[in-house]
Each structure stands twice: as C-alpha cells, then as structure tokens.
Scaffold this active site. Structure first.
Site, short mmCIF file in Angstrom:
data_model
loop_
_atom_site.label_atom_id
_atom_site.label_comp_id
_atom_site.label_asym_id
_atom_site.label_seq_id
_atom_site.Cartn_x
_atom_site.Cartn_y
_atom_site.Cartn_z
N ASP A 1 17.02 -4.57 18.08
CA ASP A 1 17.02 -5.06 16.71
C ASP A 1 17.95 -6.28 16.64
O ASP A 1 19.10 -6.21 17.05
CB ASP A 1 17.50 -3.96 15.73
CG ASP A 1 17.20 -4.29 14.28
OD1 ASP A 1 16.70 -3.40 13.56
OD2 ASP A 1 17.46 -5.44 13.85
N SER B 1 0.13 -1.68 7.29
CA SER B 1 0.35 -1.58 5.85
C SER B 1 -0.98 -1.44 5.13
O SER B 1 -2.00 -1.97 5.57
CB SER B 1 1.06 -2.87 5.37
OG SER B 1 1.03 -2.98 3.97
N TYR C 1 1.16 2.18 6.23
CA TYR C 1 2.05 2.77 5.22
C TYR C 1 1.62 2.32 3.83
O TYR C 1 1.28 1.14 3.65
CB TYR C 1 3.49 2.30 5.39
CG TYR C 1 4.08 2.32 6.76
CD1 TYR C 1 5.16 1.49 7.04
CD2 TYR C 1 3.61 3.13 7.78
CE1 TYR C 1 5.75 1.47 8.30
CE2 TYR C 1 4.19 3.12 9.03
CZ TYR C 1 5.25 2.28 9.28
OH TYR C 1 5.84 2.26 10.53
N PHE C 2 1.74 3.21 2.86
CA PHE C 2 1.55 2.78 1.48
C PHE C 2 2.90 2.27 0.99
O PHE C 2 3.41 1.30 1.59
CB PHE C 2 0.87 3.92 0.70
CG PHE C 2 -0.61 3.88 0.96
CD1 PHE C 2 -1.13 4.16 2.22
CD2 PHE C 2 -1.52 3.48 -0.04
CE1 PHE C 2 -2.50 4.05 2.49
CE2 PHE C 2 -2.89 3.39 0.23
CZ PHE C 2 -3.37 3.67 1.49
N LYS D 1 -0.21 -8.42 9.74
CA LYS D 1 -0.46 -6.99 9.97
C LYS D 1 -1.87 -6.77 10.47
O LYS D 1 -2.13 -6.04 11.42
CB LYS D 1 -0.20 -6.18 8.69
CG LYS D 1 1.24 -6.05 8.33
CD LYS D 1 2.04 -5.40 9.45
CE LYS D 1 3.52 -5.52 9.26
NZ LYS D 1 4.29 -5.00 10.42
N ASN E 1 12.50 -7.49 -3.31
CA ASN E 1 11.12 -7.81 -3.69
C ASN E 1 10.43 -6.56 -4.23
O ASN E 1 9.56 -6.63 -5.07
CB ASN E 1 10.32 -8.29 -2.46
CG ASN E 1 10.91 -9.56 -1.88
OD1 ASN E 1 10.91 -10.60 -2.52
ND2 ASN E 1 11.46 -9.46 -0.67
N TYR F 1 1.98 -12.56 5.32
CA TYR F 1 2.55 -11.32 5.83
C TYR F 1 1.44 -10.30 6.12
O TYR F 1 1.36 -9.74 7.21
CB TYR F 1 3.54 -10.71 4.83
CG TYR F 1 3.83 -9.28 5.14
CD1 TYR F 1 3.21 -8.25 4.42
CD2 TYR F 1 4.66 -8.94 6.21
CE1 TYR F 1 3.43 -6.93 4.76
CE2 TYR F 1 4.87 -7.62 6.54
CZ TYR F 1 4.26 -6.62 5.81
OH TYR F 1 4.46 -5.31 6.15
N ASP G 1 -0.75 -9.56 -6.76
CA ASP G 1 -0.66 -8.10 -6.88
C ASP G 1 -2.03 -7.49 -7.14
O ASP G 1 -2.85 -8.08 -7.86
CB ASP G 1 0.28 -7.71 -8.03
CG ASP G 1 1.73 -7.64 -7.57
OD1 ASP G 1 1.97 -7.84 -6.37
OD2 ASP G 1 2.60 -7.40 -8.40
#
Ligand code: NAD
Ligand code: WQD
Length: 339
Positions: A31, A124, A176-177, A153, A197, A149, A298
């Site tokens: 990391d 995602s 992932y949700f 993915k 965010n 982004y 969104d």
C-alpha cells in the site's frame, strides 16, 4: 503461503486483512499510503494479535513488486489498490487509467510468469450503470459507466477475464454496492481524507460538526421520498465475502479456468433520507441537511440480488443499516480521541 493484499491499509482492505488473519491466512500488504495512514497497520495488529508484512510502495513500481514475489510464496491476491473518487476521475483521467490499470497489469504479469492463480478484483456495481430491473443480479447487462473511474473497473474486469481464459487461471470479480460502517473495535474505518464524496462519511462529519450541513443531492427522483436509493452493505460483512470467495478459488482443483462474479449487497435499498434518519436514530444525534440539485451522473436506484453469493459462497450480509451506522459514529469518536 501468503495472500497479497494490495491497498490493504485502505478502508475495505484493512477490514479484509483482519478477516484473513482471523482465518489463518498469512498476509502481505502493499500500500503506498496515498489514501491511508500507517497507524492502520498497528490497529490491525491490535485487533488480531498478528502483524502482516507491509511494503509501503506504489504498485506501478514493477521492480519493487517483483522483489515482493521473490521474497514470499504468494498463492493469491486481493486487489483493492485503486483511486476511487468518481468526480476526481473526470478531471484526472490519465492518472486514474494509469494507477488503476497499470497496477493491475503489473500484478498480473507476476501471476502469469510465476503461474499463480486465485485473483480477487474489487469491482463495483457502477459497471451496471442505471440497471433497468431491480434487484440487480449478475446476469444484468453491463453498461459503459459514465465516469472514468467506473470505466477502470469495467476494463479491469475485462483484463482479468482475458487473463483467466488465456492462462487458465482462477479469478473472482466482486461487485460491491455501497460499503459503509467501521470495525466493531472502532479502530478501523473510512479515513476522512479530504471532503468526503460518499454519503455516509459526509453524514458522520456533519453530525460531528466537522461539516456544516449535508447537501442532499436531489429529492425529485422517482422514489418513495424522492431521494436516490442505494444498497448500503456493512464493510465487515463485505470483508467476510472476500474470504469466502478466496477459499472457493483455492479449493477449486478442477484445473479449469474459473471466472466467478458476485454482486455483494444486502438486497435492500435505502434512500438518502432513510440513511440520514437511521443515522440520527441509531446514534441519537442530529444531521442538518439541505435539499440541493441532483449530482451529475448519479443514478436513481441500485440494489443487489445477493442470492448467487449466498448460494455459492455460503455468505449473506446480515448487518442492518442502523447497526452499521452505529459503528460509524464509534469510529468518529475514536478519530476525535486521536486528535
Ligand atoms: P481506499 O482508498 O480506502 O483503499 C485503497 C487503498 O489502495 C488505499 O489505502 C491506497 O493508499 C492504496 N493505493 C491506491 N493506489 C495504489 C498504488 N498504485 N499502489 C499501492 N497502493 C495504492 O478505497 P476502498 O474504499 O477501500 O476501496 C477499495 C477498492 O474497492 C477500490 O479498488 C475501490 O475502487 C473498490 N470499491 C470501493 C467502493 C467504496 O464505496 N468504497 C465501492 C466499490 C468498489
Ligand atoms: C450515495 C447517494 C448521492 C453524498 C459511489 C461510486 C461507486 C462506489 C460507491 C467506488 C447518492 C447521495 C452523497 C452527499 C448525497 N465507489 N449523496 N449527498 O454515488 O452510489 O457510489 O460510491 O467504487 O462507484 O459511484 O455513493 O455515497 O457517493 O452516494 O445526497 O454528500 O447519496 O447522490 O444518491 P454512489 P455515494
């Protein structure tokens, strides 16, 4: 034999490292601390009594990554390392493509040359865009995400599928949700680096007085209360899904390529205002907010059909929204105590 956990000091990675250690795995973390802090490593040791091996470097540095594979017998990888700020990705596309994809490819080159399998990728639900049907299962058609982004993915998934097919390897794509919450010990959580965010960290900071008011991005959506709906999954439940997915890959001795894909959510949708109210009720605090215009890009609604993960991994997210939101407030109090 060790599991390489990239981004293992990050929000979801650190919770997953705890579950891996608690399940007897040896863990090697890489990391670069671009979105984490070193004290998280100490807290992982405090929680588990074990200290994973930690290398603080950027995965884009192939030569350093090669040394890690020389030094350890790696039997699998969970790849959390990525930049994840949707808005930032729109103004820094090359940084996002470089960081999220070059890192991935560097690891896969090591996997290819050393004939390693068992690769788990942090994907995602953003790869579905605004799905036409709810709940969203793994057969739902993918849509090219609007954000850079989200594209990293989807491209990451495609790269891994080609990798698995060409070299006969085992991979698991975990979509992932909306992960929320913090570790029950209150020693791990989503670090407040910059202006949040995401909704829940912003709600947390508003309740704590760090932020003046939450902006609710839109109350004119075609939902029960007009605010957008998401599937908020407790981060420890999500971490446990990674251990289950890894065990499934390791146990598969068919010799065939394996391409697993799982939607990781609760199967329940919650609106923005429902989250605000649940946070206030769970923690007996007030969250001041104002209704604002919708946020660009969104979607209206997204919640998972998690039945495939339940069936094939023996995994289910059982933590309620309120329970998860309680852990967030304990984490905020821990952060306050550190300052
Ligand atoms: P995070 O930022 O907390 O964790 C990512 C970690 O990776 C950080 O510790 C960062 O320092 C590290 N990192 C980034 N680039 C690196 C590089 N080049 N080399 C080494 N380390 C690097 O994010 P998170 O919320 O824990 O998310 C983990 C993964 O899950 C990410 O891939 C993210 O895209 C994905 N994801 C997150 C969410 C979410 O809402 N949090 C939802 C879906 C998918
Ligand atoms: C949830 C809801 C907002 C903040 C993003 C990424 C996704 C994944 C998870 C990385 C939305 C509303 C939010 C605020 C608000 N990240 N909101 N006020 O947008 O579902 O998903 O994070 O992989 O890829 O797209 O999550 O938490 O940002 O927003 O009203 O201050 O809360 O409009 O409806 P989102 P979020």
């Amino acid at each position: 034999m060790a599991i390489l956990v990239t981004g293992g000091l990050g929000y979801i990675g650190s919770h997953t490292v705890v579950e891996l250690l608690n399940n007897g795995f040896e863990v090697v973390i890489v990391d670069d601390l671009s979105n984490s802090e070193r004290f998280i490593l100490n807290n992982i040791e405090e929680i588990t009594g074990k200290k994973p091996v930690f290398y603080p470097f950027d995965l884009k540095r192939k030569e350093l990554l090669n040394q890690v594979f020389d030094a350890h017998t790696i039997e699998g990888c969970i790849n959390f390392a990525a930049f994840k700020a949707v808005g930032e990705s729109q103004v820094k596309p090359i940084e996002y493509y470089e960081n999220n994809l070059f890192s991935l490819i560097n690891i896969l080159q090591e996997f290819k040359e050393r004939e390693i399998s068992n690769f788990i990728f942090s994907s995602s639900c953003t790869v579905y865009g605004q799905a036409d049907v709810m709940p969203i299962d793994e057969n739902t058609p993918l849509k090219m995400p609007e954000s850079v982004y989200g594209k990293t993915k989807q491209m990451g998934e495609e790269i891994l599928i080609d990798f698995a097919k060409a070299y006969n390897r085992k991979i698991s794509l975990l979509r992932y949700f909306n992960p929320i919450g913090a570790h029950p010990s209150a020693k791990l959580g989503e670090l407040p680096i910059g202006i949040p965010n995401n909704l829940v960290p912003y709600v947390m900071q508003t309740a704590a007085g760090v932020r003046e008011k939450l902006s609710v991005w839109g109350d004119d959506y075609p939902t029960e209360d007009g605010t957008a709906v998401r599937d908020y999954i407790y981060v420890v439940d999500l971490a446990k899904a990674h251990v289950a997915a890894l065990k499934k890959l390791i146990e598969d001795q068919s010799g065939e390529a394996v391409i697993d894909t799982y939607n990781l959510g609760t199967g329940r949708g919650s609106s923005v205002l429902e989250v605000v109210k649940a946070f206030e009720k769970a923690n007996n605090v007030e969250v001041s907010y104002q209704i604002c215009d919708r946020r660009e890009g969104d979607i209206t609604i997204a919640y998972a059909d998690p039945s495939k993960a339940e069936r094939e991994l023996g995994w289910k997210s059982g933590t309620s929204l309120e329970e998860a939101l309680k852990t967030v407030w304990e984490w905020q109090k821990y952060l306050n105590s550190r300052n």
